[in-house]
Scaffold this active site. Structure first.
Site, PDB file in Angstrom:
ATOM      1  N   HIS A  60       0.851  -1.192   0.000  1.00  0.00           N
ATOM      2  CA  HIS A  60       0.000   0.000   0.000  1.00  0.00           C
ATOM      3  C   HIS A  60       0.889   1.245   0.000  1.00  0.00           C
ATOM      4  O   HIS A  60       2.107   1.155   0.165  1.00  0.00           O
ATOM      5  CB  HIS A  60      -0.964  -0.009   1.183  1.00  0.00           C
ATOM      6  N   ASP A  64       5.947   4.123   5.094  1.00  0.00           N
ATOM      7  CA  ASP A  64       6.803   3.109   5.713  1.00  0.00           C
ATOM      8  C   ASP A  64       6.813   1.802   4.926  1.00  0.00           C
ATOM      9  O   ASP A  64       7.503   0.852   5.312  1.00  0.00           O
ATOM     10  CB  ASP A  64       6.404   2.864   7.171  1.00  0.00           C
ATOM     11  N   HIS A  65       6.093   1.775   3.800  1.00  0.00           N
ATOM     12  CA  HIS A  65       6.068   0.575   2.961  1.00  0.00           C
ATOM     13  C   HIS A  65       6.573   0.808   1.542  1.00  0.00           C
ATOM     14  O   HIS A  65       6.770  -0.157   0.806  1.00  0.00           O
ATOM     15  CB  HIS A  65       4.653  -0.001   2.918  1.00  0.00           C
TER      16      HIS A  65
END
Length: 302
Positions: A60, A64-65
């Site tokens: 997503h 932080d991804h």
């Protein structure tokens, strides 16, 4: 099947902790799953060969991804990469990355393909001769998918002594490994199972981060060998999970138990907790075989 954790903490990078990213090696494929800040540094630190990464899966569009993705793509260019790169992620990821490349005048010299996802149902998004990848629709504050990686059943192993004793011509050995019955030199049909050994059981890995507790994913990941499931909170802060669309360690364990997973790997920890063993302890109240993701840790599930 080997899993290397590059980062496993939620929200923001820390001095001794990185945000979500991991490398899955399965049937000669090397898949990068999520790409938080610092991912390429972690790849170097753990001696992962950049040129082996040909497919990147982004769950997503929270920073932080995926905030490390454009840096990694740019580094591939500086290293004169030639191999194609495929990026799978939510609709919008192409616009974000290509805008950054455009404004920096840093277009890649290699082919960069985006596979944008928008379905709320599980779908097959990648397949080769040995592996399939399916989405796992999750529920978070933005559109989010987990990913299920499944080995295909491999070839059977030939029992050479049995094949010779059955008087089978060597020209048919390949068909035997593929699972076919064949005629021997005397015209007798030989049962494949009499002269071969079964293939190794195919492995599977499910990556689930970030999401609220969502039992509806259980049929998708049923009987999975390894389940990585986010466990942002402990029970003391369980009231925060529904508000932030995250899960607790105990809820992750409940999903693992319902899915009949063989192993549960916890991760995406909130940095408010000083001792990760607390996550294992709470999960083990529900599900026995619990592992803790830690930056730099490698799991070999062969």
């Amino acid at each position: 099947m080997k899993l290397t954790i590059l980062g496993c903490y939620s929200a923001t990078p820390r001095t001794l902790g990185n945000t979500t990213s991991q490398v899955l090696e399965i049937n000669n494929n090397m898949f990068l799953i999520d790409c938080g800040e610092g991912t390429q540094v972690q790849l170097r630190r753990h001696k992962v060969k950049f040129n082996r990464i040909k497919h990147i899966f982004i769950s997503h569009l929270h920073g932080d991804h995926f905030y490390g993705l454009v840096g990694l793509i740019s580094t591939f260019r500086l290293l004169t990469r030639e191999a194609d790169l495929h990026v799978y992620g939510p609709k919008g990821i192409k616009e974000i990355i290509t805008l950054q490349l455009k404004l920096a005048d840093s277009w890649t010299d290699y082919n960069l393909y985006f596979h944008e996802l928008s379905s709320k149902a599980s779908e097959l998004i990648y397949e080769d001769d040995t592996v399939e990848v399916h989405t796992i629709p999750l529920t978070h504050r933005v559109y989010t998918n987990g990913y299920l990686f499944k080995e295909k059943e491999g070839e059977r192993s030939l029992n050479i002594d049995a094949a010779k004793a059955a008087n089978i011509n060597v020209a048919y050995y390949r068909k035997l490994k593929q699972g076919f019955d064949v005629e021997n030199e005397d015209g007798v049909v030989i049962d494949n199972t009499k002269v071969t050994f079964p293939a190794n059981a195919p492995k599977s890995y499910a990556f689930c981060s970030d999401t609220v507790y969502k039992p509806s994913i259980v049929p998708i990941i049923k009987d999975v060998d390894v389940l990585y499931h986010e466990s942002t909170f402990l029970e003391a802060h369980a009231h925060l999970a529904p508000k932030t669309k995250h899960s607790t360690a105990k809820e992750a364990a409940q999903i693992a138990k319902q899915a009949n997973a063989k192993t549960l790997v916890l991760g995406h920890y909130s940095s408010r907790y000083p001792d990760l063993e607390l996550f294992r302890a709470e999960a083990k109240d529900v599900f026995e075989n619990v592992e803790l993701a830690e930056d730099g840790k490698t799991f070999d599930f062969s």
